[in-house]
Design a protein around this motif. Structure first.
Motif, mmCIF file in Angstrom:
data_model
loop_
_atom_site.group_PDB
_atom_site.id
_atom_site.type_symbol
_atom_site.label_atom_id
_atom_site.label_comp_id
_atom_site.label_asym_id
_atom_site.label_seq_id
_atom_site.Cartn_x
_atom_site.Cartn_y
_atom_site.Cartn_z
ATOM 1 N N UNK B 36 4.475 -18.916 33.836
ATOM 2 C CA UNK B 36 3.551 -19.343 34.898
ATOM 3 C C UNK B 36 4.300 -19.409 36.216
ATOM 4 N N UNK B 37 3.725 -18.755 37.214
ATOM 5 C CA UNK B 37 4.345 -18.735 38.537
ATOM 6 C C UNK B 37 3.355 -19.350 39.522
ATOM 7 N N UNK B 38 3.771 -20.392 40.246
ATOM 8 C CA UNK B 38 2.856 -20.974 41.244
ATOM 9 C C UNK B 38 2.536 -19.933 42.307
ATOM 10 N N UNK B 39 1.320 -19.975 42.813
ATOM 11 C CA UNK B 39 0.972 -18.998 43.845
ATOM 12 C C UNK B 39 1.557 -19.385 45.196
ATOM 13 N N UNK B 40 1.293 -20.586 45.596
ATOM 14 C CA UNK B 40 1.794 -21.081 46.879
ATOM 15 C C UNK B 40 1.745 -22.592 46.788
ATOM 16 N N UNK B 41 2.516 -23.284 47.632
ATOM 17 C CA UNK B 41 2.477 -24.747 47.575
ATOM 18 C C UNK B 41 1.046 -25.249 47.746
ATOM 19 N N UNK B 42 0.648 -26.166 46.893
ATOM 20 C CA UNK B 42 -0.674 -26.808 46.952
ATOM 21 C C UNK B 42 -1.825 -25.865 46.625
ATOM 22 N N UNK B 43 -1.537 -24.640 46.235
ATOM 23 C CA UNK B 43 -2.606 -23.719 45.851
ATOM 24 C C UNK B 43 -3.098 -24.062 44.455
ATOM 25 N N UNK B 44 -4.408 -23.930 44.217
ATOM 26 C CA UNK B 44 -4.903 -24.151 42.857
ATOM 27 C C UNK B 44 -4.600 -22.963 41.934
ATOM 28 N N UNK B 45 -4.069 -21.905 42.488
ATOM 29 C CA UNK B 45 -3.845 -20.704 41.688
ATOM 30 C C UNK B 45 -2.413 -20.617 41.182
ATOM 31 N N UNK B 46 -2.318 -20.074 39.979
ATOM 32 C CA UNK B 46 -1.012 -19.713 39.451
ATOM 33 C C UNK B 46 -1.123 -18.310 38.871
ATOM 34 N N UNK B 47 0.002 -17.719 38.612
ATOM 35 C CA UNK B 47 0.035 -16.395 38.008
ATOM 36 C C UNK B 47 0.574 -16.523 36.599
ATOM 37 N N UNK B 48 -0.156 -15.910 35.680
ATOM 38 C CA UNK B 48 0.319 -15.830 34.306
ATOM 39 C C UNK B 48 0.949 -14.446 34.179
ATOM 40 N N UNK B 49 2.263 -14.423 34.266
ATOM 41 C CA UNK B 49 3.012 -13.165 34.328
ATOM 42 C C UNK B 49 3.552 -12.819 32.947
ATOM 43 N N UNK B 50 3.274 -11.597 32.512
ATOM 44 C CA UNK B 50 3.856 -11.129 31.251
ATOM 45 C C UNK B 50 5.354 -10.967 31.442
ATOM 46 N N UNK B 51 6.109 -11.492 30.490
ATOM 47 C CA UNK B 51 7.564 -11.466 30.599
ATOM 48 C C UNK B 51 8.095 -10.038 30.427
ATOM 49 N N UNK B 52 7.439 -9.264 29.576
ATOM 50 C CA UNK B 52 7.972 -7.941 29.237
ATOM 51 C C UNK B 52 7.226 -6.796 29.911
ATOM 52 N N UNK B 53 6.189 -7.105 30.669
ATOM 53 C CA UNK B 53 5.397 -6.048 31.310
ATOM 54 C C UNK B 53 5.311 -6.366 32.800
ATOM 55 N N UNK B 54 6.172 -5.750 33.610
ATOM 56 C CA UNK B 54 6.279 -6.165 35.022
ATOM 57 C C UNK B 54 4.951 -6.152 35.775
ATOM 58 N N UNK B 55 4.080 -5.192 35.475
ATOM 59 C CA UNK B 55 2.856 -5.077 36.275
ATOM 60 C C UNK B 55 1.713 -5.928 35.735
ATOM 61 N N UNK B 56 1.909 -6.580 34.600
ATOM 62 C CA UNK B 56 0.807 -7.352 34.022
ATOM 63 C C UNK B 56 0.898 -8.824 34.418
ATOM 64 N N UNK B 57 -0.012 -9.233 35.263
ATOM 65 C CA UNK B 57 -0.086 -10.640 35.654
ATOM 66 C C UNK B 57 -1.542 -10.980 35.933
ATOM 67 N N UNK B 58 -1.914 -12.176 35.542
ATOM 68 C CA UNK B 58 -3.283 -12.646 35.740
ATOM 69 C C UNK B 58 -3.254 -13.835 36.685
ATOM 70 N N UNK B 59 -4.256 -13.910 37.524
ATOM 71 C CA UNK B 59 -4.437 -15.126 38.318
ATOM 72 C C UNK B 59 -5.130 -16.140 37.422
ATOM 73 N N UNK B 60 -4.607 -17.346 37.372
ATOM 74 C CA UNK B 60 -5.222 -18.385 36.541
ATOM 75 C C UNK B 60 -5.421 -19.659 37.356
#
Lengths: 82, 140
Positions: B36-60
């Motif tokens: 999980x990668x935070x999008x920005x400080x205080x943003x409600x969004x995070x990124x669910x980034x696949x560890x083994x697939x660089x281009x696969x990430x979902x906004x959550x």
């Protein structure tokens, strides 16, 4: 696909552990009601629901969303009113 | 571990922070490890980034940030598989789809996470009143 005719109240066994029972027919023109007995670990879902979620997952993944696009796409309600 | 991503470059992820989705996401069954990668400080969004697939990430999002009355019953089989015993360990994420200026989230297939064990699963809510494309924000 294997197609089996089944009487109301009768069941079809799928393997040793899964039973599908025809519970009700003519619920409406195009519906029947099925009862399914299966081990707890077996997920039982409408296929169409799984497909809808799968399709939406793919849509979410292929939205080509960049971090910048996310920032600009999100307009807080306060800005909507402008 | 070093995680390669197309959006964030190479990032360092603590092994203990990796979340395992043993069954993957529907349509992405082979991809089981995410961070999980935070999008920005205080943003409600995070990124669910696949560890083994660089281009696969979902906004959550945490759906409760947007829908306070969102109510899900985690099927017993999923709860068992995730080892959910203590409600304090549970986090819920939903995937966000962004198309043009339309933002929706999938409230029928939430990701339920055991934060302590770092185990997660996409749960299918049968007979729920929710939609796979619930409007999140409608831009003016």
């Amino acid at each position: 696909m294997r197609i089996i005719t089944c009487k109301l109240g009768h069941s079809i066994a799928i393997g040793e552990e899964i039973d599908v029972t025809l519970v009700q027919v003519q619920l409406s023109q195009d519906q029947v009601r099925l009862g399914i007995n299966a081990p707890r670990a077996v997920g039982i879902y409408r296929r169409e629901l799984l497909q809808a979620i799968r399709a939406e997952n793919r849509r979410a993944a292929t939205a080509q969303t960049s971090p910048d696009a996310l920032t600009s796409a999100f307009l807080p309600p306060a800005q909507d009113a402008e | 571990m070093k995680v390669q991503t197309t959006r964030f470059g190479d990032i360092d992820v603590d092994d203990a922070q990796v979340i395992t989705l043993a069954s993957g996401l529907l349509g992405f069954e082979a991809v089981t490890e995410y961070c999980l990668i935070p999008h920005a400080p205080a943003s409600p969004f995070r990124w669910l980034q696949a560890v083994a697939v660089p281009e696969l990430a979902f906004v959550v999002i945490n759906p409760y940030d947007f829908f306070a009355d969102y109510d899900i019953a985690v099927p017993a089989a999923d709860a068992g598989r995730l080892g959910l015993h203590d409600p304090h360990d549970v986090a819920v994420l939903t995937l966000v789809t962004i198309r043009e200026r339309e933002m929706t989230t999938n409230l029928v297939g939430p990701i339920v996470v055991n934060m302590r064990a770092r185990l997660a699963a996409q749960v299918v809510l049968a007979d729920s009143p929710y939609s796979v494309r619930h409007a999140l924000v409608r831009a003016a």
